[in-house]
Design a protein around this motif. Structure first.
Motif, PDB file in Angstrom:
ATOM      1  N   GLU A 176       2.989 -46.253 -29.309  1.00  0.00           N
ATOM      2  CA  GLU A 176       4.298 -45.965 -29.887  1.00  0.00           C
ATOM      3  C   GLU A 176       4.383 -44.538 -30.416  1.00  0.00           C
ATOM      4  O   GLU A 176       5.473 -43.945 -30.468  1.00  0.00           O
ATOM      5  N   ILE A 177       3.233 -43.978 -30.837  1.00  0.00           N
ATOM      6  CA  ILE A 177       3.243 -42.591 -31.313  1.00  0.00           C
ATOM      7  C   ILE A 177       3.623 -41.642 -30.189  1.00  0.00           C
ATOM      8  O   ILE A 177       4.413 -40.702 -30.365  1.00  0.00           O
ATOM      9  N   ILE A 178       3.069 -41.891 -28.999  1.00  0.00           N
ATOM     10  CA  ILE A 178       3.385 -41.049 -27.850  1.00  0.00           C
ATOM     11  C   ILE A 178       4.848 -41.210 -27.447  1.00  0.00           C
ATOM     12  O   ILE A 178       5.543 -40.229 -27.128  1.00  0.00           O
ATOM     13  N   GLU A 179       5.340 -42.433 -27.479  1.00  0.00           N
ATOM     14  CA  GLU A 179       6.734 -42.670 -27.112  1.00  0.00           C
ATOM     15  C   GLU A 179       7.688 -42.005 -28.094  1.00  0.00           C
ATOM     16  O   GLU A 179       8.696 -41.411 -27.697  1.00  0.00           O
ATOM     17  N   SER A 180       7.375 -42.084 -29.371  1.00  0.00           N
ATOM     18  CA  SER A 180       8.239 -41.441 -30.367  1.00  0.00           C
ATOM     19  C   SER A 180       8.208 -39.930 -30.224  1.00  0.00           C
ATOM     20  O   SER A 180       9.236 -39.249 -30.427  1.00  0.00           O
ATOM     21  N   ALA A 181       7.041 -39.366 -29.867  1.00  0.00           N
ATOM     22  CA  ALA A 181       6.966 -37.917 -29.649  1.00  0.00           C
ATOM     23  C   ALA A 181       7.794 -37.510 -28.440  1.00  0.00           C
ATOM     24  O   ALA A 181       8.431 -36.444 -28.441  1.00  0.00           O
ATOM     25  N   LYS A 182       7.800 -38.342 -27.403  1.00  0.00           N
ATOM     26  CA  LYS A 182       8.631 -38.045 -26.235  1.00  0.00           C
ATOM     27  C   LYS A 182      10.115 -38.091 -26.593  1.00  0.00           C
ATOM     28  O   LYS A 182      10.909 -37.275 -26.118  1.00  0.00           O
ATOM     29  N   VAL A 183      10.493 -39.053 -27.433  1.00  0.00           N
ATOM     30  CA  VAL A 183      11.896 -39.146 -27.850  1.00  0.00           C
ATOM     31  C   VAL A 183      12.311 -37.892 -28.606  1.00  0.00           C
ATOM     32  O   VAL A 183      13.454 -37.403 -28.477  1.00  0.00           O
ATOM     33  N   ASP A 184      11.384 -37.324 -29.378  1.00  0.00           N
ATOM     34  CA  ASP A 184      11.677 -36.106 -30.137  1.00  0.00           C
ATOM     35  C   ASP A 184      11.647 -34.853 -29.270  1.00  0.00           C
ATOM     36  O   ASP A 184      11.878 -33.739 -29.785  1.00  0.00           O
ATOM     37  N   GLY A 185      11.335 -35.008 -27.989  1.00  0.00           N
ATOM     38  CA  GLY A 185      11.368 -33.874 -27.076  1.00  0.00           C
ATOM     39  C   GLY A 185      10.036 -33.200 -26.834  1.00  0.00           C
ATOM     40  O   GLY A 185      10.006 -32.120 -26.231  1.00  0.00           O
ATOM     41  N   ALA A 186       8.939 -33.783 -27.282  1.00  0.00           N
ATOM     42  CA  ALA A 186       7.616 -33.174 -27.077  1.00  0.00           C
ATOM     43  C   ALA A 186       7.156 -33.386 -25.646  1.00  0.00           C
ATOM     44  O   ALA A 186       7.341 -34.466 -25.077  1.00  0.00           O
TER      45      ALA A 186
END
Length: 304
Positions: A176-186
């Motif tokens: 979920e950490i990776i998914e949330s970072a992707k949502v933030d544009g990382a």
């Protein structure tokens, strides 16, 4: 209430006895590990004649630094060998950790399509390899790394076992950490370097310790690929010194022609002095990795 009052002291007494036993047992184990190291130090400062007469002793019968004077007879060679070994250890460990972490991260991602075949390919190389002759031909004739310091680094950057350990560790990181970072544009590189690597510090420290030991103690690759004296590492230099001593002691008639007394050659003490010079720096480095060592071993187990 009375039975509980009588049972509590027994429980405390049992715990204290077990605690004392554990402390005593591990103290004995610690002393059993420290004693050989102290014995090696003592022998390195002992006279060769006293060793032959009295054997190995924890306190030298005759204190001498003849073994170290033999090793430091050519200080320029020794300092240069230390520099080569230090460069190989630092650069090789950093690059090996980077490559290992990248491969471990890729194979641990559940959303990566080729995760299973790449994992199988890595695991397959743990069971079968080309052997010494193909590796020698590849490094010398195709990669042209012979007589370069990279011949001691590049062929040993990837270890399938370490990749599988890193994969097992990273697969336990919350996706979920990776998914949330992707949502933030990382992007993937930023996720890897700013999120995954900091969370993987215990595994990186543990594998870094193993890798540094491997690069520091490696002498056989230099024997195969290095002919230039500028790139001779410390371990190979000490092996050559030891071979020279063994040659002199095994050819008594030849040595006597030059007026050399074999009994004065520090054969046994020089071996211990070489062991201290070769392994001493890594002994001082280990405590800095100790806080990550146990945690990295426990959380780095394999997971499919």
């Amino acid at each position: 209430m009375t039975p509980h009052r009588h049972a509590q002291p027994k429980r405390r007494r049992t715990f204290s006895v077990m605690q004392a036993f554990n402390h005593g047992f591990f103290t004995f184990v610690t002393l059993a590990m420290i004693f050989p190291f102290l014995l090696v130090i003592s022998i390195s400062f002992s006279n060769e004649t006293s060793i032959m007469e009295h054997g190995y002793r924890l306190i030298p019968t005759e204190f001498t630094i003849r073994a170290y004077s033999y090793i430091f007879r050519a200080p320029d060679l020794l300092i240069r060998a230390y520099g080569v070994t230090l460069f190989i250890t630092v650069v090789g460990t950093l690059f090996a950790l980077l490559v290992t972490a990248m491969l471990g991260y890729v194979t641990s991602r559940r959303d990566f399509r080729y995760r299973v075949p790449i994992t199988f390919f890595i695991f397959f190389t743990m069971l079968f390899n080309g052997g010494l002759v193909p590796s020698y031909i590849l490094i010398k004739q195709y990669l042209h790394l012979g007589n370069t310091i990279w011949a001691l680094i590049v062929p040993y950057l990837i270890s399938p076992f370490y990749i599988m350990v890193m994969k097992g560790f990273m697969s336990k990181l919350p996706f979920e950490i990776i998914e949330s970072a992707k949502v933030d544009g990382a992007r993937e590189l930023r996720i890897f370097f700013t999120i995954v690597l900091p969370l993987s510090t215990p595994a990186l420290a543990t594998l870094g310790l193993f890798l540094s030991f491997g690069f520091w103690n490696a002498w056989f690759p230099a024997l195969l690929f290095i002919d230039n004296e500028k790139y001779v590492p410390l371990q190979l230099l000490l092996v050559r010194m030891l071979q020279n001593l063994e040659y002199l002691t095994s050819n008594n008639d030849f040595v006597q022609q030059f007026g050399i007394n074999i009994t004065e050659l520090p054969t046994l003490s020089a071996r211990m002095a070489m062991a201290i010079l070769a392994g001493g720096p890594m002994v001082f480095i280990f405590p800095f990795f100790q806080k990550y060592f146990v945690k990295g071993l426990t959380v780095g187990s394999l997971k499919s």
